[in-house]
Write an enzyme that holds these catalytic residues in place. Structure first.
Site, PDB file in Angstrom:
ATOM      1  N   PHE A 171       0.856  -1.193   0.000  1.00 57.03           N
ATOM      2  CA  PHE A 171       0.000   0.000   0.000  1.00 57.03           C
ATOM      3  C   PHE A 171       0.886   1.235   0.000  1.00 57.03           C
ATOM      4  O   PHE A 171       1.723   1.408   0.883  1.00 57.03           O
ATOM      5  CB  PHE A 171      -0.935   0.020   1.217  1.00 57.03           C
TER       6      PHE A 171
ATOM      7  N   ASP B 149       9.232   2.603   1.273  1.00 56.99           N
ATOM      8  CA  ASP B 149       8.112   3.393   1.769  1.00 56.99           C
ATOM      9  C   ASP B 149       8.019   3.169   3.275  1.00 56.99           C
ATOM     10  O   ASP B 149       7.535   2.136   3.741  1.00 56.99           O
ATOM     11  CB  ASP B 149       6.837   2.940   1.051  1.00 56.99           C
TER      12      ASP B 149
ATOM     13  N   LYS C 183       2.921  10.205   8.003  1.00 64.49           N
ATOM     14  CA  LYS C 183       2.293   9.774   9.258  1.00 64.49           C
ATOM     15  C   LYS C 183       2.941  10.340  10.534  1.00 64.49           C
ATOM     16  O   LYS C 183       2.586  11.416  10.977  1.00 64.49           O
ATOM     17  CB  LYS C 183       2.236   8.257   9.298  1.00 64.49           C
TER      18      LYS C 183
END
Ligand SMILES: Cc1ncc(COP(=O)(O)O)c(C=O)c1O
Length: 394
Positions: free
Chosen positions: A134, A219, A248
């Site tokens: 993702f 990532d 995040k």
């Protein structure tokens, strides 16, 4: 229905119904606790999906943000920013890389990584990514995410991605053709279900990339900024990526995306190649500089130790309904037997005022703040144990 009552029912409001929301609205937060409008206290074992690592209303971060709000909110990236430079220097130093680009979110950090990898690749534009991965919801990052269920309804995808099973180096080797410029992976698949690769996987992928002159893009949007007990998760795996993306946890709740790269990638980027109006906003950067300063070796050790205690206590539950407990630091997944749906446990815990969430593969995801103590762990374990005991599954 009064106007006020209407506004709390999403189905009746103008708000697009694109999230499944829990019927709770929080009014404020303090440390590891959130409080709803009635003053009910909830223990936060999710951190806004790996974002508020230092908890809510952290005094040091709040002070930095308050000071910035009192001086300057936005000027654009047309002007110098010492605060951006300080943050960039620090991230370059910790990552062993050279140059840093700021955006606003994880998906944008990955869009930049994809563009920069293609600029580096020249004629070569294909990027190998993992099934179950993702990387975000915008078209480039969505196309990089190897999950058909996310694509349905939104095709055509951005071309130039090849998908291989995660944790399979042979599949990467077999996918390398003349048009490939990079391999892009999460060090641990987060949304995919807290999937941790075998210990040598990332190191081997790094070697394969080097041998074939490919960039390795990691990532770290979910795994980075201390979540696993190291500044970056890949530091557990003895590998040096060429590009790292972050978002995040970096500004503890304010929007900031980061793309860190080696000088050979940066050397190919010219002014005007990419950009962002809000990227590296002064308020987000102030929060991020505070977060980076708080992320000391001591707190990283605490994250690691708390994670070990939590996993240990979960294992002691010895429930036949639990198939596997996976985790590193405070990024933990509990995979259930098919008799038990992960979302039903999330709801049961929420009813008991503990916030958690799901991830792929029928997994319960725990992403508590870095500042949890043994008492919070005990509270979670006791509540979870009671819920499992109360289940009457045949
Ligand atoms: C690994 C990873 N990359 C990218 C993203 C997208 O981040 P954002 O929602 O900030 O665009 C996420 C979000 O969950 C993620 O977990």
């Amino acid at each position: 229905m009064s106007h006020q009552a209407k506004s709390v029912l999403e189905s009746d409001s103008a708000l697009l119904k694109i999230y499944k929301r829990f019927p709770v609205e929080f009014a404020y937060g303090n440390g590891v606790y959130l409080y709803d409008k009635n003053g009910e206290e909830y223990l936060d074992f999710l951190s806004g999906i790996a974002v508020t690592g230092f908890g809510h209303s952290h005094p040091v971060i709040k002070k930095a943000v308050d000071e910035q709000l009192n001086s300057l909110w936005h000027v654009s990236n047309l002007f110098e920013s010492t605060a951006q430079q300080i943050l960039a220097d620090k991230l370059a130093e910790v990552s062993g890389l050279d140059k840093v680009f700021f955006s606003n979110s994880g998906t944008e950090a990955n869009e930049a990584a994809i563009k920069f990898a293609r600029k580096f690749g020249g004629e070569k534009s294909t990027i190998i990514t993992a099934l179950g991965g993702f990387h975000g919801r915008t078209m480039g990052s969505l196309s990089a995410s190897g999950q058909v269920k996310l694509w349905n309804g939104f095709r055509p995808l951005t071309p130039g991605f090849k998908y291989v099973p995660f944790n399979d180096t042979h599949a990467i080797i077999h996918s390398i053709t003349d048009d490939v410029c990079a391999v892009m992976l999460e060090p641990i698949q987060g949304e995919g279900g807290i999937v941790i690769p075998s210990p040598n996987y990332l190191k081997e992928v790094g070697a394969i990339c080097k041998e074939n002159n490919l960039l390795l893009i990691l990532d770290e949007v979910q795994t980075g900024m201390g979540r696993t007990g190291k500044f970056f998760a890949h530091q557990w795996f003895d590998v040096q990526p060429d590009i790292i993306t972050l978002a995040k946890g970096i500004a503890n709740g304010l929007p900031l995306g980061v793309t860190i790269m080696s000088s050979n990638v940066a050397d190919k980027i010219n002014p005007g190649d990419h950009g962002s109006t809000f990227g590296g906003n002064p308020v987000s950067i102030a929060a991020a500089n505070a977060v980076v300063n708080l992320l000391t070796d001591e707190i990283l050790t605490n994250i690691s130790n708390s994670g070990k205690v939590l996993i240990n206590e979960l294992k002691k539950l010895n429930s036949p309904l639990i198939i596997e407990i996976r985790g590193l630091g405070l990024m933990i997944g509990i995979e259930f037997d098919e008799k038990l749906l992960n979302s039903s446990i999330v709801e049961a815990l929420l009813n008991k005022k503990i916030i958690t969430y799901t991830a792929g593969r029928n997994t319960l995801r725990l992403l508590p703040p870095y500042i949890i103590t043994k008492n919070h762990i005990t509270q979670l374990i006791q509540t979870f144990k009671n819920i499992l005991n109360d289940l009457h599954l045949e």
